[in-house]
Design a protein around this motif. Structure first.
Motif, short mmCIF file in Angstrom:
data_model
loop_
_atom_site.label_atom_id
_atom_site.label_comp_id
_atom_site.label_asym_id
_atom_site.label_seq_id
_atom_site.Cartn_x
_atom_site.Cartn_y
_atom_site.Cartn_z
N MET A 1 0.85 -1.20 0.00
CA MET A 1 0.00 0.00 0.00
C MET A 1 0.88 1.24 0.00
N GLY A 2 0.56 2.24 -0.84
CA GLY A 2 1.38 3.43 -0.94
C GLY A 2 1.07 4.42 0.16
N ASP A 3 1.74 5.57 0.07
CA ASP A 3 1.52 6.63 1.05
C ASP A 3 0.09 7.14 0.96
N VAL A 4 -0.44 7.54 2.13
CA VAL A 4 -1.81 8.05 2.17
C VAL A 4 -1.87 9.40 2.87
N ARG A 9 -0.78 13.18 -1.17
CA ARG A 9 -1.85 13.74 -1.98
C ARG A 9 -1.37 14.96 -2.76
N LEU A 10 -0.62 15.83 -2.11
CA LEU A 10 -0.09 17.01 -2.78
C LEU A 10 0.86 16.62 -3.90
N ARG A 11 1.69 15.62 -3.64
CA ARG A 11 2.65 15.18 -4.66
C ARG A 11 1.93 14.63 -5.88
N ILE A 173 -5.75 7.81 -2.31
CA ILE A 173 -5.20 8.60 -1.20
C ILE A 173 -6.29 9.42 -0.52
N GLU A 174 -7.16 10.05 -1.32
CA GLU A 174 -8.21 10.86 -0.73
C GLU A 174 -9.21 9.99 0.04
N GLY A 175 -9.50 8.80 -0.47
CA GLY A 175 -10.38 7.88 0.27
C GLY A 175 -9.76 7.46 1.59
N ALA A 176 -8.45 7.18 1.55
CA ALA A 176 -7.78 6.78 2.79
C ALA A 176 -7.74 7.93 3.79
N LEU A 177 -7.53 9.17 3.29
CA LEU A 177 -7.52 10.33 4.19
C LEU A 177 -8.89 10.57 4.80
N GLU A 178 -9.93 10.41 4.00
CA GLU A 178 -11.28 10.56 4.54
C GLU A 178 -11.55 9.51 5.63
N GLU A 179 -11.08 8.29 5.39
CA GLU A 179 -11.26 7.24 6.40
C GLU A 179 -10.50 7.58 7.67
#
Length: 209
Positions: A1-4, A9-11, A173-179
């Motif tokens: 799994m990559g960075d979350v 996200r910015l990158r 990434i955005e889904g993981a951040l929301e979670e």
């Protein structure tokens, strides 16, 4: 799994912006190169007709000179050294191609023989000049076509592979951040709910009976 994280996200957003900008640049380049390729093809058609006419005229005079003076005289009238060709390069969107080609000097007029031999010499020189010009434009058209194909291939690769992959990565990434944000909100609410009974107990214990 990559960075979350937010940095990830910015990158990815920056890379996606670069990719979309690159598609715009490649589309512009493709239009310019396609127009130049079309111009070269039209120019090549004109020069081919000129070359074929000049070659036909040279052949006609060569046969006439050979009939009058013999083929040996025609061969003897040829220049001692082959003419040199000068090619002037052109450039479009950073692509270099033969823009113009010409002979350095004209073959000398034959010293002997009849007028047919002189006409044949000039006609052959004109045919050679037309062939050089046609060859340069044809080469330029081939160069432009190769660049057009390469540009189209790069644009499609970015549009159909790179951008969709980055969009999918950004969505993940955005889904993981929301979670993570939902989990953090729940922990804060649970912590608040756990602290409320303790405060209420402390209030009751400190009350006067």
């Amino acid at each position: 799994m990559g960075d979350v994280g937010r940095a990830a996200r910015l990158r990815v957003r920056r890379r996606l912006a670069v990719a979309r900008h690159g598609v715009g640049l490649l589309e512009r380049k493709q239009r310019i190169v396609a127009a130049e390729h079309e111009r070269l093809l039209l120019r090549a058609d004109d020069l081919r007709a000129e070359w074929e006419d000049a070659a036909h005229e040279a052949d006609r005079w060569a046969r006439r000179a050979a009939a009058l003076d013999g083929w040996h005289a025609l061969h003897a009238a040829a220049p001692a050294r082959p003419p040199r060709v000068t090619v002037e390069p052109g450039r479009v969107m950073g692509i270099e191609f033969p823009n113009e080609a010409r002979l350095d000097g004209t073959p000398p007029r034959p010293a002997g023989g009849g007028s047919a031999l002189a006409y044949a010499s000039r006609a052959m020189g004109a045919a050679l000049e037309a062939a050089v010009a046609y060859a340069a434009v044809r080469r330029a058209a081939v160069t432009m076509h190769a660049e057009l194909v390469a540009t189209r291939t790069r644009r499609r690769a970015i549009e159909h592979r790179w951008i969709p992959a980055l969009e999918a990565e950004l969505e993940r990434i955005e889904g993981a951040l929301e979670e993570l944000e939902r989990e953090e909100s729940l922990r804060v609410r649970w912590a608040a709910d756990g602290a409320r009974p303790a405060r209420q107990r402390g209030t009751r214990e400190g009350a006067t009976p």
